[in-house]
Design a protein around this motif. Structure first.
Motif, short mmCIF file in Angstrom:
data_model
loop_
_atom_site.label_atom_id
_atom_site.label_comp_id
_atom_site.label_asym_id
_atom_site.label_seq_id
_atom_site.Cartn_x
_atom_site.Cartn_y
_atom_site.Cartn_z
N SER A 53 20.65 89.77 75.96
CA SER A 53 20.89 90.60 74.79
C SER A 53 19.66 90.68 73.89
O SER A 53 18.65 90.01 74.12
CB SER A 53 22.08 90.04 73.99
OG SER A 53 21.83 88.70 73.63
N VAL A 54 19.77 91.51 72.86
CA VAL A 54 18.67 91.75 71.92
C VAL A 54 19.07 91.26 70.53
O VAL A 54 20.16 91.59 70.03
CB VAL A 54 18.33 93.25 71.85
CG1 VAL A 54 17.35 93.53 70.71
CG2 VAL A 54 17.74 93.74 73.16
N ALA A 55 18.20 90.50 69.91
CA ALA A 55 18.36 90.11 68.51
C ALA A 55 17.51 91.02 67.64
O ALA A 55 16.30 91.17 67.88
CB ALA A 55 17.95 88.66 68.29
N GLY A 77 22.55 91.37 65.04
CA GLY A 77 21.59 91.33 63.95
C GLY A 77 21.59 90.01 63.20
O GLY A 77 22.62 89.35 63.09
N ILE A 78 20.42 89.64 62.69
CA ILE A 78 20.23 88.44 61.87
C ILE A 78 19.43 88.84 60.64
O ILE A 78 18.42 89.54 60.76
CB ILE A 78 19.49 87.34 62.65
CG1 ILE A 78 20.29 86.90 63.88
CG2 ILE A 78 19.16 86.14 61.76
CD1 ILE A 78 19.52 85.98 64.80
N ASP A 79 19.85 88.40 59.48
CA ASP A 79 19.10 88.70 58.26
C ASP A 79 19.24 87.56 57.27
O ASP A 79 20.26 86.86 57.22
CB ASP A 79 19.59 90.00 57.62
CG ASP A 79 18.56 90.57 56.65
OD1 ASP A 79 17.72 91.38 57.09
OD2 ASP A 79 18.59 90.21 55.46
N LEU A 80 18.22 87.38 56.46
CA LEU A 80 18.18 86.32 55.45
C LEU A 80 19.17 86.59 54.32
O LEU A 80 19.68 85.67 53.69
CB LEU A 80 16.76 86.22 54.91
CG LEU A 80 16.37 85.02 54.07
CD1 LEU A 80 16.49 83.73 54.88
CD2 LEU A 80 14.92 85.19 53.58
N ALA A 88 26.27 95.25 56.58
CA ALA A 88 26.15 95.56 58.01
C ALA A 88 27.49 95.40 58.71
O ALA A 88 27.91 96.27 59.51
CB ALA A 88 25.11 94.65 58.65
N ARG A 89 28.19 94.31 58.44
CA ARG A 89 29.48 94.09 59.07
C ARG A 89 30.50 95.15 58.67
O ARG A 89 31.32 95.58 59.48
CB ARG A 89 30.00 92.70 58.69
CG ARG A 89 29.24 91.55 59.35
CD ARG A 89 29.63 90.22 58.75
NE ARG A 89 29.02 89.10 59.48
CZ ARG A 89 28.94 87.87 59.01
NH1 ARG A 89 29.43 87.58 57.79
NH2 ARG A 89 28.38 86.91 59.73
N VAL A 95 29.61 95.49 65.97
CA VAL A 95 28.36 94.77 66.25
C VAL A 95 28.40 93.43 65.52
O VAL A 95 28.94 93.32 64.41
CB VAL A 95 27.14 95.60 65.78
CG1 VAL A 95 25.84 94.86 66.07
CG2 VAL A 95 27.14 96.96 66.47
N ASP A 96 27.85 92.40 66.13
CA ASP A 96 27.82 91.07 65.51
C ASP A 96 26.59 90.92 64.61
O ASP A 96 25.48 91.30 64.99
CB ASP A 96 27.77 89.99 66.58
CG ASP A 96 29.08 89.87 67.34
OD1 ASP A 96 30.14 90.18 66.75
OD2 ASP A 96 29.05 89.47 68.52
N TYR A 97 26.80 90.32 63.43
CA TYR A 97 25.73 90.06 62.48
C TYR A 97 25.89 88.65 61.93
O TYR A 97 27.00 88.16 61.75
CB TYR A 97 25.76 91.06 61.32
CG TYR A 97 25.54 92.49 61.74
CD1 TYR A 97 24.24 92.99 61.90
CD2 TYR A 97 26.61 93.33 61.99
CE1 TYR A 97 24.04 94.30 62.29
CE2 TYR A 97 26.42 94.65 62.39
CZ TYR A 97 25.12 95.13 62.53
OH TYR A 97 24.92 96.41 62.94
#
Length: 215
Positions: A53-55, A77-80, A88-89, A95-97
Motif C-alpha cells: 500500500s501507499v502512505a 493518510g498520516i498527518d501531524l 479527512a475522515r 479511506v483510512d487516516y
C-alpha cells in the motif's frame, strides 16, 4: 523524549487553519496537468510493482490520498494535525487516516509499496531532512516508490506570521532541488524522474517532483 518545537508549531498552526485550508487549496482535479501526471505515474508504478500500500505522509485533509485511491492503489493518510485528520475522515470515510509524525512513522519496517510526501516536508528544518528521509526509506519495501513533491529554491528560511487567513507559528524552508535529490540519495533512494516548474510570480522559486525508488 521532548518533541521538537517546530513540530508543535506545525501541529498548532494546521489545527488552526484547517477549515480555511480546505476552502482555499485546489483539489487534485484542479491541479496543473504536470502534477496530476506525476501522481498518475506514481500510482501506475506502485500498482505494477505490487509491493504493498501507499502512505500519504502529511496528507492534510486527505484529498490527495483519496485521489490516489481513485487511481487504483490502496492508500492511507498520516498527518501531524488532528484537526486535519478529522476533516479527512469526514470527507473520505472509505479511506483510512491516522495522526502521526514523519519523524517517527507509525509503520513497520519495509511494509509499504509506496510513499507520497506531497508539499509536506517544507516545514522541516533542513538539518532534520536526513532523519525524515531515512524514516521514509525504513518504511518502504526494497524497490518501493517515493514521490516527493514540493517547493524548491535557493536556501531560504521563511517565517510567515499569517497563513490561510490566520496567525501561524510554523516556519518554512527552501532548498534547491539538486540538494533534495542528494539527500534522498543519502537516505537510500535512487531518483528515477524529476520535474521542476517555475513558480509564477515568485522569482528564484519552483515546484519540484522527485520520483525515487528504494534501493
Amino acid at each position: 523524549m521532548t518533541e521538537p518545537a517546530y513540530l508543535a508549531a506545525v501541529r498548532a498552526s494546521y489545527d488552526t487553519v484547517a477549515e480555511d485550508y480546505v476552502r482555499r487549496v485546489v483539489t487534485p482535479d484542479a491541479m496543473d496537468p504536470v502534477s496530476r501526471g506525476m501522481l498518475a505515474a506514481f500510482a501506475e508504478l506502485v500498482r505494477a510493482d505490487g509491493l504493498g500500500s501507499v502512505a500519504d505522509v502529511g496528507c492534510g485533509p486527505g484529498r490527495v490520498t483519496a485521489y490516489l485511491a481513485g487511481l487504483g492503489v490502496t492508500a492511507f493518510g498520516i498527518d501531524l494535525s488532528a484537526r486535519m485528520i478529522e476533516l479527512a475522515r469526514r470527507a473520505h470515510p472509505a479511506v483510512d487516516y491516522a495522526v502521526g509524525s514523519m519523524t517517527g512513522l507509525p509503520l513497520r519496517d519495509a511494509g509499504l509499496g509506496g510513499l507520497l510526501a506531497w508539499y509536506s516536508t517544507h516545514h522541516t528544518p533542513p538539518g532534520q531532512l536526513p532523519l525524515v528521509f531515512a524514516e521514509f526509506r525504513r518504511s518502504l519495501a526494497p524497490g518501493g516508490r517515493l514521490l516527493l513533491g514540493g517547493h524548491a529554491g535557493e536556501a531560504a528560511h521563511l517565517r510567515p506570521t499569517q497563513g490561510y487567513g490566520h496567525p501561524v507559528t510554523y516556519e518554512s524552508y527552501l532548498i534547491p532541488a539538486d540538494r533534495q535529490a542528494e539527500l534522498l540519495a543519502g537516505a537510500g533512494f535512487a531518483v528515477t524522474a524529476r520535474v521542476e516548474q517555475p513558480a509564477e510570480g515568485r522569482p528564484g522559486r519552483s515546484y519540484v517532483c522527485l520520483l525515487a525508488r528504494a534501493v
